[in-house]
Design a protein around this motif. Sequence first.
Motif, PDB file in Angstrom:
ATOM      1  N   ASP A 178       0.844  -1.190   0.000  1.00  0.00           N
ATOM      2  CA  ASP A 178       0.000   0.000   0.000  1.00  0.00           C
ATOM      3  C   ASP A 178       0.882   1.243   0.000  1.00  0.00           C
ATOM      4  OD1 ASP A 178       0.911   0.377   2.618  1.00  0.00           O
ATOM      5  OD2 ASP A 178      -1.007  -0.095   3.550  1.00  0.00           O
ATOM      6  N   LYS A 179       0.270   2.435   0.044  1.00  0.00           N
ATOM      7  CA  LYS A 179       1.050   3.668  -0.058  1.00  0.00           C
ATOM      8  C   LYS A 179       1.953   3.910   1.146  1.00  0.00           C
ATOM      9  CE  LYS A 179      -2.668   6.670   1.584  1.00  0.00           C
ATOM     10  NZ  LYS A 179      -3.482   7.827   1.243  1.00  0.00           N
ATOM     11  N   TYR A 180       1.752   3.155   2.226  1.00  0.00           N
ATOM     12  CA  TYR A 180       2.601   3.279   3.408  1.00  0.00           C
ATOM     13  C   TYR A 180       3.693   2.214   3.457  1.00  0.00           C
ATOM     14  CZ  TYR A 180      -1.293   6.234   4.702  1.00  0.00           C
ATOM     15  OH  TYR A 180      -2.260   7.201   4.698  1.00  0.00           O
ATOM     16  N   GLY A 181       3.737   1.353   2.439  1.00  0.00           N
ATOM     17  CA  GLY A 181       4.759   0.313   2.369  1.00  0.00           C
ATOM     18  C   GLY A 181       4.393  -0.974   3.088  1.00  0.00           C
ATOM     19  N   LYS A 182       3.144  -1.108   3.500  1.00  0.00           N
ATOM     20  CA  LYS A 182       2.702  -2.321   4.190  1.00  0.00           C
ATOM     21  C   LYS A 182       2.097  -3.298   3.183  1.00  0.00           C
ATOM     22  CE  LYS A 182       2.035  -0.055   8.492  1.00  0.00           C
ATOM     23  NZ  LYS A 182       1.967  -0.461   9.816  1.00  0.00           N
ATOM     24  N   PRO A 183       2.226  -4.604   3.415  1.00  0.00           N
ATOM     25  CA  PRO A 183       1.689  -5.603   2.479  1.00  0.00           C
ATOM     26  C   PRO A 183       0.175  -5.498   2.340  1.00  0.00           C
ATOM     27  CG  PRO A 183       3.085  -6.636   4.142  1.00  0.00           C
ATOM     28  CD  PRO A 183       2.915  -5.217   4.543  1.00  0.00           C
ATOM     29  N   VAL A 184      -0.305  -5.732   1.124  1.00  0.00           N
ATOM     30  CA  VAL A 184      -1.740  -5.781   0.847  1.00  0.00           C
ATOM     31  C   VAL A 184      -2.164  -7.240   0.932  1.00  0.00           C
ATOM     32  CG1 VAL A 184      -3.531  -5.411  -0.891  1.00  0.00           C
ATOM     33  CG2 VAL A 184      -1.680  -3.744  -0.619  1.00  0.00           C
ATOM     34  N   CYS A 185      -3.145  -7.515   1.760  1.00  0.00           N
ATOM     35  CA  CYS A 185      -3.683  -8.872   1.911  1.00  0.00           C
ATOM     36  C   CYS A 185      -5.181  -8.779   1.641  1.00  0.00           C
ATOM     37  CB  CYS A 185      -3.390  -9.414   3.301  1.00  0.00           C
ATOM     38  SG  CYS A 185      -1.636  -9.422   3.708  1.00  0.00           S
ATOM     39  N   SER A 186      -5.556  -8.795   0.366  1.00  0.00           N
ATOM     40  CA  SER A 186      -6.920  -8.491  -0.048  1.00  0.00           C
ATOM     41  C   SER A 186      -7.902  -9.633   0.163  1.00  0.00           C
ATOM     42  CB  SER A 186      -6.943  -8.084  -1.521  1.00  0.00           C
ATOM     43  OG  SER A 186      -6.562  -9.184  -2.322  1.00  0.00           O
ATOM     44  N   GLY A 187      -7.424 -10.872   0.151  1.00  0.00           N
ATOM     45  CA  GLY A 187      -8.319 -12.008   0.305  1.00  0.00           C
ATOM     46  C   GLY A 187      -9.143 -12.291  -0.946  1.00  0.00           C
ATOM     47  N   THR A 188      -8.667 -11.858  -2.124  1.00  0.00           N
ATOM     48  CA  THR A 188      -9.423 -12.060  -3.366  1.00  0.00           C
ATOM     49  C   THR A 188      -9.416 -13.505  -3.854  1.00  0.00           C
ATOM     50  OG1 THR A 188      -7.498 -11.481  -4.690  1.00  0.00           O
ATOM     51  CG2 THR A 188      -9.012  -9.700  -4.148  1.00  0.00           C
ATOM     52  N   ALA A 189      -8.497 -14.308  -3.324  1.00  0.00           N
ATOM     53  CA  ALA A 189      -8.405 -15.716  -3.725  1.00  0.00           C
ATOM     54  C   ALA A 189      -7.816 -16.507  -2.559  1.00  0.00           C
ATOM     55  CB  ALA A 189      -7.521 -15.852  -4.962  1.00  0.00           C
TER      56      ALA A 189
END
Length: 99
Positions: free
Chosen positions: A69-80
């Motif tokens: 994300d814009k803060y450098g943290k991992p994105v864990c969207s749960g899309t799959a």
Amino acid sequence: MKLVKLAVALCAAVVVAGCDAPKKDKTVDRGFDSKHLSQLKAGIWIDPNGCDHWIIDDGIEGYLSQRLDKYGKPVCSGTAPPNTATGAFKRGSPVSDPV
């Protein structure tokens, strides 16, 4: 003994000569079908922890980068589900991938 030292020195020179300088522009694929990486199609791979990674497969090489994300943290969207790749990440290159 001199012959052995000469052979070892020659082998060492061959090994060192095989080392290549790093690419200066990492946004360009210099492979078989070289082009800017923005022209390839990206998909998303979900790691075992459920976090997203951008994935591109151009048939010969593959690219993987963690989605942040814009803060450098991992994105864990749960899309799959974990360990799943989604999207058209194998498109954008005429080179077929046998795997």
